[in-house]
Design a protein around this motif. Structure first.
Motif, short mmCIF file in Angstrom:
data_model
loop_
_atom_site.label_atom_id
_atom_site.label_comp_id
_atom_site.label_asym_id
_atom_site.label_seq_id
_atom_site.Cartn_x
_atom_site.Cartn_y
_atom_site.Cartn_z
N PRO A 201 0.84 -1.20 0.00
CA PRO A 201 0.00 0.00 0.00
C PRO A 201 0.88 1.25 0.00
CG PRO A 201 -0.48 -1.40 1.92
CD PRO A 201 0.71 -1.96 1.23
N ALA A 202 0.43 2.27 -0.66
CA ALA A 202 1.18 3.53 -0.70
C ALA A 202 0.90 4.37 0.53
CB ALA A 202 0.81 4.31 -1.96
N ASN A 203 -0.02 3.90 1.39
CA ASN A 203 -0.47 4.73 2.49
C ASN A 203 0.20 4.44 3.83
OD1 ASN A 203 -1.58 2.30 3.14
ND2 ASN A 203 -3.70 2.90 2.88
N GLY A 204 1.20 3.61 3.86
CA GLY A 204 1.87 3.36 5.13
C GLY A 204 1.01 2.58 6.09
N ALA A 205 0.77 1.31 5.79
CA ALA A 205 -0.14 0.47 6.56
C ALA A 205 0.59 -0.42 7.56
CB ALA A 205 -0.99 -0.36 5.62
N GLN A 206 1.82 -0.06 7.96
CA GLN A 206 2.60 -0.78 8.96
C GLN A 206 2.81 -2.25 8.59
OE1 GLN A 206 0.34 0.17 12.49
NE2 GLN A 206 1.78 1.82 12.96
N GLY A 207 3.05 -2.50 7.31
CA GLY A 207 3.33 -3.85 6.84
C GLY A 207 2.11 -4.66 6.45
N ARG A 208 0.92 -4.18 6.82
CA ARG A 208 -0.29 -4.91 6.43
C ARG A 208 -0.53 -4.69 4.94
NH1 ARG A 208 -1.62 -2.13 10.89
NH2 ARG A 208 -2.86 -0.67 9.68
N GLY A 209 -1.02 -5.72 4.26
CA GLY A 209 -1.32 -5.60 2.84
C GLY A 209 -0.09 -5.61 1.95
N THR A 210 1.05 -6.10 2.48
CA THR A 210 2.27 -6.20 1.69
C THR A 210 2.46 -7.65 1.27
OG1 THR A 210 3.30 -4.35 2.85
CG2 THR A 210 4.79 -5.87 1.73
N TYR A 211 2.76 -7.84 -0.01
CA TYR A 211 2.96 -9.18 -0.56
C TYR A 211 4.27 -9.20 -1.33
CZ TYR A 211 -2.04 -9.35 0.36
OH TYR A 211 -3.26 -9.29 0.96
N LYS A 212 4.93 -10.35 -1.35
CA LYS A 212 6.17 -10.50 -2.10
C LYS A 212 5.96 -11.52 -3.21
CE LYS A 212 11.10 -11.41 -1.55
NZ LYS A 212 12.15 -11.84 -0.60
N PHE A 213 6.46 -11.19 -4.40
CA PHE A 213 6.33 -12.06 -5.56
C PHE A 213 7.71 -12.32 -6.14
CE2 PHE A 213 2.49 -9.55 -5.14
CZ PHE A 213 1.56 -10.55 -5.01
N GLU A 214 8.00 -13.59 -6.36
CA GLU A 214 9.29 -14.00 -6.92
C GLU A 214 9.26 -14.05 -8.44
OE1 GLU A 214 11.99 -14.42 -5.09
OE2 GLU A 214 11.03 -14.29 -3.12
N THR A 215 8.07 -14.25 -9.03
CA THR A 215 7.96 -14.43 -10.47
C THR A 215 6.74 -13.69 -11.01
OG1 THR A 215 6.51 -16.36 -10.30
CG2 THR A 215 8.90 -16.79 -10.26
N PRO A 216 6.73 -13.42 -12.32
CA PRO A 216 5.55 -12.79 -12.92
C PRO A 216 4.30 -13.66 -12.75
CG PRO A 216 7.39 -12.76 -14.47
CD PRO A 216 7.82 -13.57 -13.28
N GLU A 217 4.48 -14.96 -12.79
CA GLU A 217 3.33 -15.86 -12.64
C GLU A 217 2.68 -15.73 -11.28
OE1 GLU A 217 6.39 -16.83 -13.90
OE2 GLU A 217 5.59 -16.66 -15.96
N GLN A 218 3.49 -15.60 -10.23
CA GLN A 218 2.93 -15.41 -8.88
C GLN A 218 2.12 -14.12 -8.81
OE1 GLN A 218 6.37 -15.44 -6.31
NE2 GLN A 218 6.15 -17.63 -5.87
N LEU A 219 2.65 -13.04 -9.35
CA LEU A 219 1.94 -11.76 -9.33
C LEU A 219 0.64 -11.85 -10.12
CD1 LEU A 219 1.69 -8.74 -8.70
CD2 LEU A 219 3.14 -8.29 -10.70
N LYS A 220 0.69 -12.41 -11.33
CA LYS A 220 -0.51 -12.50 -12.17
C LYS A 220 -1.58 -13.38 -11.53
CE LYS A 220 1.96 -13.41 -15.93
NZ LYS A 220 2.38 -13.66 -17.33
N THR A 221 -1.17 -14.49 -10.92
CA THR A 221 -2.13 -15.36 -10.23
C THR A 221 -2.80 -14.62 -9.09
OG1 THR A 221 -0.91 -17.35 -10.84
CG2 THR A 221 -2.39 -17.52 -8.95
N PHE A 222 -2.00 -13.90 -8.29
CA PHE A 222 -2.55 -13.12 -7.18
C PHE A 222 -3.57 -12.11 -7.69
CE2 PHE A 222 -2.47 -9.24 -4.64
CZ PHE A 222 -2.87 -9.73 -3.41
N LEU A 223 -3.21 -11.38 -8.73
CA LEU A 223 -4.10 -10.34 -9.24
C LEU A 223 -5.38 -10.92 -9.83
CD1 LEU A 223 -1.51 -7.95 -10.89
CD2 LEU A 223 -2.76 -7.60 -8.76
#
Length: 171
Positions: A90-112
């Motif tokens: 999040p761009a709003n400074g949510a203290q780490g909440r709503g943060t996700y890590k993606f190692e590959t484009p496939e992980q990101l696309k699946t999440f979205l």
């Protein structure tokens, strides 16, 4: 008066307190010097990591490459060309909440496609993940370093936020 911005998917809230700006302006006028971060004194301040990034870049400081998107379909279109690993945060400074890590484009696309159903990307950043053993925070007042902290991630966590179980030490 509190203004709440609500992410349509994660339902995370960002609270903005306009009275803080009024107090900062009053003290600035009365004492003829800023009391709070100077971006609070700007017209229509925006409390986001995007503004903080801009301030760091304008000051000539290095900043982690960051991509800002407003629509999910644009992220999906660019997912194969982005550098990995990366964080969605999040761009709003949510203290780490709503943060996700993606190692590959496939992980990101699946999440979205499967978890982030909203077409509106409210407001999110994709930021290159730099592998490290924690975060450093330096508190500076009037050009003088007051304290430097190293924040250690809790075991199994991708963020080093105290509110998410991380620990910090003065260094």
């Amino acid at each position: 008066m509190i203004t709440n911005f609500i992410d349509p998917v994660t339902k995370e809230k960002t609270r903005v307190y306009p009275e803080i700006v009024l107090i900062a302006k009053h003290l600035h006028n009365k004492l003829n010097k800023p009391i709070f971060d100077e971006f609070l004194l700007k017209p229509n301040p925006i409390y986001t990591k995007i503004v903080q990034a801009y301030e760091l870049i304008e000051a000539g400081l290095p900043y982690i490459p960051t991509y800002i998107y407003m629509r999910r379909d644009e992220v999906l279109k660019d997912a194969d060309t982005l550098p990995y690993p990366l964080f969605l945060k999040p761009a709003n400074g949510a203290q780490g909440r709503g943060t996700y890590k993606f190692e590959t484009p496939e992980q990101l696309k699946t999440f979205l496609r499967e978890e982030y159903k909203s077409e509106i990307f409210f407001p999110k950043m994709l930021q290159i993940a730099i592998e490290n053993d924690g975060d450093y925070r330096v508190v500076v007042l009037n050009g003088r370093v007051l304290v430097t902290l190293k924040k250690h991630r809790a075991e199994g966590s991708i963020v080093a936020n105290m509110s998410q179980g991380s620990a910090a030490e003065a260094i």
